[in-house]
Design a protein around this motif. Structure first.
Motif, PDB file in Angstrom:
ATOM      1  N   ALA A 240       0.836  -1.201   0.000  1.00 40.01           N
ATOM      2  CA  ALA A 240       0.000   0.000   0.000  1.00 40.01           C
ATOM      3  C   ALA A 240       0.870   1.248   0.000  1.00 40.01           C
ATOM      4  O   ALA A 240       0.606   2.203  -0.740  1.00 40.01           O
ATOM      5  N   SER A 241       1.910   1.258   0.801  1.00 40.77           N
ATOM      6  CA  SER A 241       2.822   2.406   0.826  1.00 40.77           C
ATOM      7  C   SER A 241       3.460   2.618  -0.541  1.00 40.77           C
ATOM      8  O   SER A 241       3.566   3.748  -1.020  1.00 40.77           O
ATOM      9  N   GLU A 242       3.856   1.520  -1.164  1.00 43.54           N
ATOM     10  CA  GLU A 242       4.462   1.618  -2.494  1.00 43.54           C
ATOM     11  C   GLU A 242       3.463   2.069  -3.548  1.00 43.54           C
ATOM     12  O   GLU A 242       3.829   2.768  -4.496  1.00 43.54           O
ATOM     13  N   SER A 243       2.202   1.712  -3.388  1.00 42.72           N
ATOM     14  CA  SER A 243       1.191   2.118  -4.364  1.00 42.72           C
ATOM     15  C   SER A 243       0.874   3.611  -4.270  1.00 42.72           C
ATOM     16  O   SER A 243       0.352   4.190  -5.224  1.00 42.72           O
ATOM     17  N   LEU A 244       1.192   4.224  -3.147  1.00 41.32           N
ATOM     18  CA  LEU A 244       0.994   5.673  -3.004  1.00 41.32           C
ATOM     19  C   LEU A 244       2.085   6.476  -3.708  1.00 41.32           C
ATOM     20  O   LEU A 244       1.890   7.645  -4.010  1.00 41.32           O
ATOM     21  N   TRP A 245       3.218   5.854  -3.946  1.00 42.37           N
ATOM     22  CA  TRP A 245       4.359   6.572  -4.515  1.00 42.37           C
ATOM     23  C   TRP A 245       4.050   7.213  -5.882  1.00 42.37           C
ATOM     24  O   TRP A 245       4.340   8.392  -6.087  1.00 42.37           O
ATOM     25  N   PRO A 246       3.450   6.508  -6.851  1.00 44.21           N
ATOM     26  CA  PRO A 246       3.128   7.155  -8.126  1.00 44.21           C
ATOM     27  C   PRO A 246       2.168   8.332  -7.975  1.00 44.21           C
ATOM     28  O   PRO A 246       2.271   9.324  -8.704  1.00 44.21           O
ATOM     29  N   ILE A 247       1.253   8.232  -7.024  1.00 37.92           N
ATOM     30  CA  ILE A 247       0.326   9.340  -6.770  1.00 37.92           C
ATOM     31  C   ILE A 247       1.099  10.533  -6.227  1.00 37.92           C
ATOM     32  O   ILE A 247       0.887  11.669  -6.647  1.00 37.92           O
TER      33      ILE A 247
ATOM     34  N   GLN B 188       5.362  20.405  -4.670  1.00 37.49           N
ATOM     35  CA  GLN B 188       5.859  19.560  -3.585  1.00 37.49           C
ATOM     36  C   GLN B 188       4.982  19.719  -2.343  1.00 37.49           C
ATOM     37  O   GLN B 188       4.666  18.749  -1.666  1.00 37.49           O
ATOM     38  N   ASP B 189       4.579  20.952  -2.062  1.00 40.83           N
ATOM     39  CA  ASP B 189       3.706  21.210  -0.910  1.00 40.83           C
ATOM     40  C   ASP B 189       2.376  20.483  -1.062  1.00 40.83           C
ATOM     41  O   ASP B 189       1.857  19.903  -0.102  1.00 40.83           O
ATOM     42  N   TYR B 190       1.820  20.509  -2.272  1.00 42.11           N
ATOM     43  CA  TYR B 190       0.553  19.815  -2.509  1.00 42.11           C
ATOM     44  C   TYR B 190       0.720  18.313  -2.320  1.00 42.11           C
ATOM     45  O   TYR B 190      -0.127  17.653  -1.698  1.00 42.11           O
ATOM     46  N   ALA B 191       1.793  17.741  -2.847  1.00 43.72           N
ATOM     47  CA  ALA B 191       2.040  16.304  -2.720  1.00 43.72           C
ATOM     48  C   ALA B 191       2.136  15.901  -1.251  1.00 43.72           C
ATOM     49  O   ALA B 191       1.557  14.894  -0.837  1.00 43.72           O
ATOM     50  N   GLU B 192       2.835  16.677  -0.467  1.00 43.64           N
ATOM     51  CA  GLU B 192       2.981  16.364   0.958  1.00 43.64           C
ATOM     52  C   GLU B 192       1.666  16.552   1.702  1.00 43.64           C
ATOM     53  O   GLU B 192       1.328  15.747   2.578  1.00 43.64           O
ATOM     54  N   ALA B 193       0.918  17.598   1.357  1.00 40.45           N
ATOM     55  CA  ALA B 193      -0.380  17.827   2.000  1.00 40.45           C
ATOM     56  C   ALA B 193      -1.352  16.702   1.664  1.00 40.45           C
ATOM     57  O   ALA B 193      -2.100  16.235   2.529  1.00 40.45           O
ATOM     58  N   PHE B 194      -1.334  16.251   0.411  1.00 37.48           N
ATOM     59  CA  PHE B 194      -2.201  15.148   0.014  1.00 37.48           C
ATOM     60  C   PHE B 194      -1.859  13.891   0.811  1.00 37.48           C
ATOM     61  O   PHE B 194      -2.753  13.204   1.312  1.00 37.48           O
ATOM     62  N   GLN B 195      -0.583  13.593   0.915  1.00 38.16           N
ATOM     63  CA  GLN B 195      -0.158  12.403   1.654  1.00 38.16           C
ATOM     64  C   GLN B 195      -0.632  12.474   3.108  1.00 38.16           C
ATOM     65  O   GLN B 195      -1.137  11.504   3.658  1.00 38.16           O
ATOM     66  N   TYR B 196      -0.485  13.635   3.713  1.00 39.65           N
ATOM     67  CA  TYR B 196      -0.933  13.823   5.092  1.00 39.65           C
ATOM     68  C   TYR B 196      -2.452  13.601   5.184  1.00 39.65           C
ATOM     69  O   TYR B 196      -2.931  12.902   6.089  1.00 39.65           O
ATOM     70  N   GLU B 197      -3.197  14.173   4.246  1.00 37.35           N
ATOM     71  CA  GLU B 197      -4.657  14.077   4.290  1.00 37.35           C
ATOM     72  C   GLU B 197      -5.149  12.647   4.080  1.00 37.35           C
ATOM     73  O   GLU B 197      -6.066  12.205   4.766  1.00 37.35           O
ATOM     74  N   ILE B 198      -4.562  11.922   3.152  1.00 40.59           N
ATOM     75  CA  ILE B 198      -5.028  10.549   2.929  1.00 40.59           C
ATOM     76  C   ILE B 198      -4.647   9.659   4.108  1.00 40.59           C
ATOM     77  O   ILE B 198      -5.429   8.818   4.527  1.00 40.59           O
ATOM     78  N   ASP B 199      -3.470   9.870   4.684  1.00 42.47           N
ATOM     79  CA  ASP B 199      -3.088   9.107   5.877  1.00 42.47           C
ATOM     80  C   ASP B 199      -4.052   9.383   7.028  1.00 42.47           C
ATOM     81  O   ASP B 199      -4.500   8.467   7.720  1.00 42.47           O
ATOM     82  N   ARG B 200      -4.382  10.639   7.232  1.00 38.12           N
ATOM     83  CA  ARG B 200      -5.308  11.032   8.298  1.00 38.12           C
ATOM     84  C   ARG B 200      -6.705  10.449   8.037  1.00 38.12           C
ATOM     85  O   ARG B 200      -7.358   9.937   8.944  1.00 38.12           O
TER      86      ARG B 200
END
Length: 103
Positions: A5-12, A21-33
């Motif tokens: 699952a972690s690896e499948s998030l990488w292309p996204i 870069q800020d958007y990518a990090e914010a998205f990652q935070y939001e989906i994890d949350r």
């Protein structure tokens, strides 16, 4: 979150980082949350997508498919895909070998 699952998030993440870069990090935070908050409080929330293997699917932001299973009071996030990808049809038809993903 399984390693797959972690690896499948990488292309996204990479796709979003092409924009910002800020958007990518914010998205990652939001989906994890989102995953943590929703699945920890209600693990049966997602639609039963592949009954023989107990795979459920939950949608995030109308596009991102979160595939998971619930065993022994533990939620295992198996894969996360952009809903526009063809993999969704493959999962529905053939399922996922959850035993290989849960380690």
């Amino acid at each position: 979150m399984t390693q797959t699952a972690s690896e499948s998030l990488w292309p996204i993440y990479l796709y979003h980082s092409d924009y910002s870069q800020d958007y990518a990090e914010a998205f990652q935070y939001e989906i994890d949350r989102f995953i943590l908050e929703h699945l920890s409080s209600n693990p049966l929330l997602g639609h039963l997508y592949h009954e023989p293997r107990g795979i459920r699917r939950l949608i995030f932001q109308k596009r991102y498919n979160i595939y998971y299973t619930f065993r022994d009071n533990t939620v295992f996030v198996l894969l996360v895909f952009d809903g526009r990808m063809g993999i969704n049809q493959d999962i529905e038809e053939h399922g996922i070998d959850t035993d290989k993903l849960i380690k």
